[in-house]
Design an enzyme around this catalytic site. Sequence first.
Site, mmCIF file in Angstrom:
data_model
loop_
_atom_site.group_PDB
_atom_site.id
_atom_site.type_symbol
_atom_site.label_atom_id
_atom_site.label_comp_id
_atom_site.label_asym_id
_atom_site.label_seq_id
_atom_site.Cartn_x
_atom_site.Cartn_y
_atom_site.Cartn_z
ATOM 1 N N GLN A 126 0.867 -1.179 0.000
ATOM 2 C CA GLN A 126 0.000 0.000 0.000
ATOM 3 C C GLN A 126 0.905 1.230 0.000
ATOM 4 O O GLN A 126 1.730 1.380 0.903
ATOM 5 C CB GLN A 126 -0.863 -0.052 1.268
ATOM 6 C CG GLN A 126 -1.785 1.105 1.494
ATOM 7 C CD GLN A 126 -2.445 1.008 2.879
ATOM 8 O OE1 GLN A 126 -1.906 0.358 3.779
ATOM 9 N NE2 GLN A 126 -3.579 1.642 3.044
ATOM 10 N N SER A 129 1.109 6.707 2.303
ATOM 11 C CA SER A 129 1.789 7.699 3.142
ATOM 12 C C SER A 129 2.964 8.342 2.413
ATOM 13 O O SER A 129 3.626 7.703 1.576
ATOM 14 C CB SER A 129 2.309 7.040 4.415
ATOM 15 O OG SER A 129 1.258 6.454 5.130
ATOM 16 N N SER A 161 4.415 -1.035 3.911
ATOM 17 C CA SER A 161 4.654 -2.383 4.449
ATOM 18 C C SER A 161 4.844 -3.383 3.318
ATOM 19 O O SER A 161 4.135 -3.332 2.313
ATOM 20 C CB SER A 161 3.468 -2.841 5.302
ATOM 21 O OG SER A 161 3.344 -2.033 6.440
ATOM 22 N N GLU A 244 -9.713 -1.711 6.285
ATOM 23 C CA GLU A 244 -8.478 -1.849 7.047
ATOM 24 C C GLU A 244 -8.757 -1.755 8.550
ATOM 25 O O GLU A 244 -8.270 -2.548 9.337
ATOM 26 C CB GLU A 244 -7.496 -0.755 6.614
ATOM 27 C CG GLU A 244 -6.140 -0.846 7.305
ATOM 28 C CD GLU A 244 -5.126 0.135 6.726
ATOM 29 O OE1 GLU A 244 -5.541 1.142 6.134
ATOM 30 O OE2 GLU A 244 -3.918 -0.129 6.885
ATOM 31 N N SER A 369 -4.035 6.633 12.959
ATOM 32 C CA SER A 369 -3.642 6.572 14.371
ATOM 33 C C SER A 369 -4.884 6.612 15.268
ATOM 34 O O SER A 369 -5.948 7.057 14.856
ATOM 35 C CB SER A 369 -2.721 7.742 14.720
ATOM 36 O OG SER A 369 -3.495 8.913 14.910
ATOM 37 N N ASN A 370 -4.713 6.143 16.490
ATOM 38 C CA ASN A 370 -5.868 6.095 17.395
ATOM 39 C C ASN A 370 -6.364 7.492 17.761
ATOM 40 O O ASN A 370 -7.542 7.672 18.064
ATOM 41 C CB ASN A 370 -5.517 5.274 18.634
ATOM 42 C CG ASN A 370 -5.467 3.785 18.321
ATOM 43 O OD1 ASN A 370 -5.516 3.398 17.150
ATOM 44 N ND2 ASN A 370 -5.384 2.963 19.345
ATOM 45 N N GLU A 371 -5.467 8.472 17.709
ATOM 46 C CA GLU A 371 -5.926 9.849 17.945
ATOM 47 C C GLU A 371 -6.882 10.259 16.820
ATOM 48 O O GLU A 371 -7.942 10.855 17.073
ATOM 49 C CB GLU A 371 -4.739 10.820 18.000
ATOM 50 C CG GLU A 371 -3.880 10.696 19.255
ATOM 51 C CD GLU A 371 -3.003 9.454 19.267
ATOM 52 O OE1 GLU A 371 -2.652 8.947 18.175
ATOM 53 O OE2 GLU A 371 -2.668 8.971 20.366
HETATM 54 C C1 FAD Z 1 4.198 -0.630 11.147
HETATM 55 C C2 FAD Z 1 3.661 0.388 10.207
HETATM 56 C C3 FAD Z 1 3.239 -0.002 8.965
HETATM 57 C C4 FAD Z 1 2.767 0.933 8.053
HETATM 58 N N1 FAD Z 1 2.401 0.509 6.815
HETATM 59 C C5 FAD Z 1 2.000 1.426 5.901
HETATM 60 C C6 FAD Z 1 1.698 1.024 4.565
HETATM 61 O O1 FAD Z 1 1.785 -0.154 4.223
HETATM 62 N N2 FAD Z 1 1.338 1.956 3.661
HETATM 63 C C7 FAD Z 1 1.230 3.266 4.003
HETATM 64 O O2 FAD Z 1 0.866 4.054 3.150
HETATM 65 N N3 FAD Z 1 1.509 3.704 5.265
HETATM 66 C C8 FAD Z 1 1.890 2.806 6.211
HETATM 67 N N4 FAD Z 1 2.190 3.213 7.487
HETATM 68 C C9 FAD Z 1 2.127 4.637 7.809
HETATM 69 C C10 FAD Z 1 0.925 4.997 8.655
HETATM 70 O O3 FAD Z 1 -0.227 5.014 7.888
HETATM 71 C C11 FAD Z 1 1.242 6.369 9.277
HETATM 72 O O4 FAD Z 1 2.284 6.161 10.172
HETATM 73 C C12 FAD Z 1 0.061 6.970 9.993
HETATM 74 O O5 FAD Z 1 -0.932 7.362 9.082
HETATM 75 C C13 FAD Z 1 0.482 8.164 10.850
HETATM 76 O O6 FAD Z 1 1.206 9.090 10.089
HETATM 77 P P1 FAD Z 1 2.647 9.596 10.558
HETATM 78 O O7 FAD Z 1 3.459 8.420 10.877
HETATM 79 O O8 FAD Z 1 3.143 10.533 9.549
HETATM 80 O O9 FAD Z 1 2.388 10.343 11.914
HETATM 81 P P2 FAD Z 1 1.880 11.842 12.093
HETATM 82 O O10 FAD Z 1 0.692 12.058 11.245
HETATM 83 O O11 FAD Z 1 3.003 12.762 11.976
HETATM 84 O O12 FAD Z 1 1.410 11.773 13.605
HETATM 85 C C14 FAD Z 1 2.294 11.830 14.706
HETATM 86 C C15 FAD Z 1 1.476 11.873 15.987
HETATM 87 O O13 FAD Z 1 0.619 13.010 15.945
HETATM 88 C C16 FAD Z 1 -0.721 12.623 16.092
HETATM 89 N N5 FAD Z 1 -1.578 13.467 15.269
HETATM 90 C C17 FAD Z 1 -1.437 13.799 13.977
HETATM 91 N N6 FAD Z 1 -2.458 14.543 13.555
HETATM 92 C C18 FAD Z 1 -3.293 14.680 14.616
HETATM 93 C C19 FAD Z 1 -4.554 15.305 14.828
HETATM 94 N N7 FAD Z 1 -5.183 15.958 13.850
HETATM 95 N N8 FAD Z 1 -5.113 15.198 16.044
HETATM 96 C C20 FAD Z 1 -4.498 14.524 17.048
HETATM 97 N N9 FAD Z 1 -3.313 13.926 16.906
HETATM 98 C C21 FAD Z 1 -2.734 13.977 15.697
HETATM 99 C C22 FAD Z 1 -0.773 11.194 15.625
HETATM 100 O O14 FAD Z 1 -1.868 10.499 16.183
HETATM 101 C C23 FAD Z 1 0.552 10.663 16.108
HETATM 102 O O15 FAD Z 1 0.433 10.293 17.451
HETATM 103 C C24 FAD Z 1 2.677 2.297 8.424
HETATM 104 C C25 FAD Z 1 3.079 2.682 9.703
HETATM 105 C C26 FAD Z 1 3.568 1.749 10.586
HETATM 106 C C27 FAD Z 1 4.002 2.201 11.940
#
Ligand code: FAD
Lengths: 386, 357
Positions: A126, A129, A161, A244, A369-371
Amino acid sequence: MNLTYTPEQNAFRAEVRAWLAAHVPARPLPSFDATREGFEAHRAWERTLAEGRWGMVTWPQEYGGRGVDLLQWLIFEEEYYRAGAPGRVNQNGIFLLGPTLMEFGTPEQKARFLPAMANGDEIWAQAWSEPQAGSDLAGVRATATRDGDHYVLNGLKTWSSRAAFADWAFGLFRSEAGSQRHQGLTLVLFPLNAPGVTVKPIARIDGKVGFAEIFLDNVRVPADQRLGDEGQGWHICMVTAGFERGLMLRSPARYQVAAARLAALYRREGDPDDAVTRAAVAQAWMDAEAYALSIYATASRILAGQPIGPETSTNKIFWSELDVTLNRTALSILGARAELLPDPAAPDPTGDWLDDYIFSLAGPIYAGSNEIQRNIIAERMLGLPR
Amino acid sequence: MDFTLTDEQKMLADVVAKLLDDHCPPAALRQLMTDGAPRDADRWGAIVETGLVPVLVPAEQDGLGLGELDFALIAQACGRAALPEPLVDHAGIALPLLAACAPAHPLLAEALSGAATLAIGHPLNPLVADADTAAALLLVHEGDLHLVPRDQVTLTRRPSIDPFRRLFDVAWKPSGTTRIASAATAAGPLADAIDRGALFAAAQCLGLAQCCVDLAVAYAKDRTQFGKPIGSYQAIKHHLASVQVKIEFARPVLHAAATRFPDRDTRSRAAISHAKLVAAEAADLAARTAIQVHGAMGYSWEVDIHFFLKRALALTYVWGTPAFHQARVERRVLAGPLGPDQTFLPDHPRQNEGQHA
Ligand SMILES: Cc1cc2nc3c(=O)[nH]c(=O)nc-3n(C[C@H](O)[C@H](O)[C@H](O)COP(=O)(O)OP(=O)(O)OC[C@H]3O[C@@H](n4cnc5c(N)ncnc54)[C@H](O)[C@@H]3O)c2cc1C
C-alpha cells in the site's frame, strides 16, 4: 439473536480444519519482513492455500474464492489462527485492495488482478503515506500526470509495508495539478519493478525491513491501471480504510488465539498467588471475546443489508489497545526473561511474545492513528464540532 | 448464527424508551424527590399498562414468556432514565423467582398484574431494595426460600447516596408458613436470580452510560470557552470517544450473555460476569467523564448527571461485586478450553441444538 452455528457452518468449519491440519507447515516459516527467503516461503504458502481455494474464501469462484459469506469467513479465520497457519504476506492485497477492486474495479481489472492476488503471484504493498502526508493523508504530493494513454508517476511514498519484497503497489496520487486537499486525487496501481521505481527498505524498531520508501521518477503506467475515476481517489481510499480498520485486517480470532495462549502461559509459568497478573490474563480473554462478539454483530448486520458504519473506528482502537495489553501481560508472566530475544533452542524458550509485543506497539499508529480514530468517533458518531 | 436483534426486540426497546422519555424525564425525577414519595403511581401505572411486568414469566403461568435479552433491552431503557420504580427487581428478578419456586402461590397473580410488587433479599446483597413498598419479600434462610408479607418484617431504612434507591435492613423470622421452597428446590432459581440480577444491572449501566455521553455531548456543543464550543477541543472529544468505545464493546457482550442465560453453565455465567464488569466500568467512566466535561456545572446538584453517577455506583456493587464477577471469569479462563471456536459453545452440547428460532 441466534448464537448457534448452522449445520452448514459446522460442516464448513470441519472442512477448513481438516484441510489446514493436512497442509499447515509443521515448523513456522521465517518472517516475511526480515528476508527475501522468508517472503518467498510465505508466497509459496499463499500458492498452497490457493490450490485448495482457501486464499480468499469470500471472493467469487471466478476469482479463486468460494463465494462464502462473512460469517463463514470468520469461521475460516478462527480455524486459520487455531491451526497456527502462517501470516498472510499478501494481506494488503487480499484484505485491502481486493475488496476495493471488487467495489470499484472494471471487469477487466478484476479479471487481471484478483486471481493473481489470490494465488500469490502478485503480492501487494500500500503506497499512500508520504513524508509530509501521514495522518493528514489529503496532503499527498506525489503526482500522476496524464500523458496520452499513460500516467506518469513522480514523488516519494514511505512506510509502505512489505514493499521491500512485494511485486505491486496501490498508490494515492495527485492527478490534477494545483488541486487542494481531498480534490484531484487518483488511485493508481503500479508494478514495483517498473523503470523509475526505486524501493529503499526501512528498518523498523525490531531491525526488520517491514516497510520501505518508494521513490518514483517518471514511472509510466498504462491509464487502465487507474482504479476508479480520476479525482475519485480520496473516496476510494476511505472505503479501503474502512476495510483496514474494520473487519478485514484484524479478524478477532487472532486475539482469541493469543488470549488462549496467554492463559496457557499463565497456567504453566505464572505465579498462582499473583492476583494482578491473573486479572490481566482474564481481562485479555474478555477483551478478545468482546472484540469477537462485536465483529459477529457487525457481520450479521452487514448480512442483513446494513452498511458498515463508524464502528470501523471503534474497532481499530479496541483491537490495537487490547493487542498491546495482552502481549504486555505475557511479558509480565515471563518476568526477567521478557527481554530475551526469541530463541526456540533455549532451555526455557519464551516464544514469540516479545516480537508480538513490539509489533503491537505499531497498532495504535498505522491504519489511521488512534488519535485520528478518536477524532472520527467524536465528530461523526457523537456529532461534536470540528 | 445471527447476531442481530429481531424487529420485535427493536420495537420493544423503542416502546420502553419512548414510555420513559414521556414518563420519566429528569424533571419527573426531581418532582419525586420534592414530593418525598417512594414512587410515582402514574408512572408505575403506565409501565404496568404497557405490559412490562409479566415479560419473563412463562406463558403457561400467564406471563409473556419472553427471554432475558428482551428484558435486558427493557433494563437498558430503565438505566437510561434512572427509573426510580422497581421494575427491574420486581419483573426481572423477583417475579421469575417466585414463578419458578411457587407457581401456585396466591400472590403470583397480583404480582403479575403489577398491583403488588415483590422485593428480594438475596444473600449476595446485604440490603433489600424497595422493601417498604413491596407486598411481600423474597428472603433466604439457610438456603430455603421464604415469601414474607411486609407486615411480618421490621424494616430499617439505610439511606443511599442515590436518592431513588430505597434500601432497608430487614429483620424477620423464618417459619413454616413463610417457606415456599426448600434449599434443594430454590438453589437453581436463586442462581438464576444472580445471573438475572447481574445481567439487568449491566443493562441498566449500559443505558445510563449512553445517557451520560449524550448529555455531555449536548453540553459540549453548547458551552463556549475561548470563543469556541468546548466540544471542538480535542481533549473533550477524546474523553468522550474513549467512553463510546467502552460502550460499543460492552453492548455485544451484554446481548450475547443475555442470549446465553438459559445454558446456566460456567461459560454462560462467565459471559454474564464479563457483561457486568465491562458495563459497570463503562457506566462509571461515562458518569465521571460527563461530570468533567460539564466542569463545575457537572459538580452541581442542578445538573442531572449526579443521578447517573450515583446509580452507576450502586449498580456496580449489587448482584455481585466486581471481585465476585472477576472470580467467575477467572475460573472460566483458567479451566479452559479457550479459543475462537469456543465463544458460543455451552459446557455441554445443548439438547435442542439446531432448533433455534
Ligand atoms: C508498522 C507500520 C506499517 C505501516 N504501513 C503502511 C503502509 O503499508 N502503507 C502506508 O501508506 N503507510 C503505512 N504506514 C504509515 C501509517 O499510515 C502512518 O504512520 C500513519 O498514518 C500516521 O502518520 P505519521 O506516521 O506521519 O504520523 P503523524 O501524522 O506525523 O502523527 C504523529 C502523531 O501526531 C498525532 N496526530 C497527527 N495529527 C493529529 C490530529 N489531527 N489530532 C491529534 N493527533 C494527531 C498522531 O496520532 C501521532 O500520534 C505504516 C506505519 C507503521 C508504523
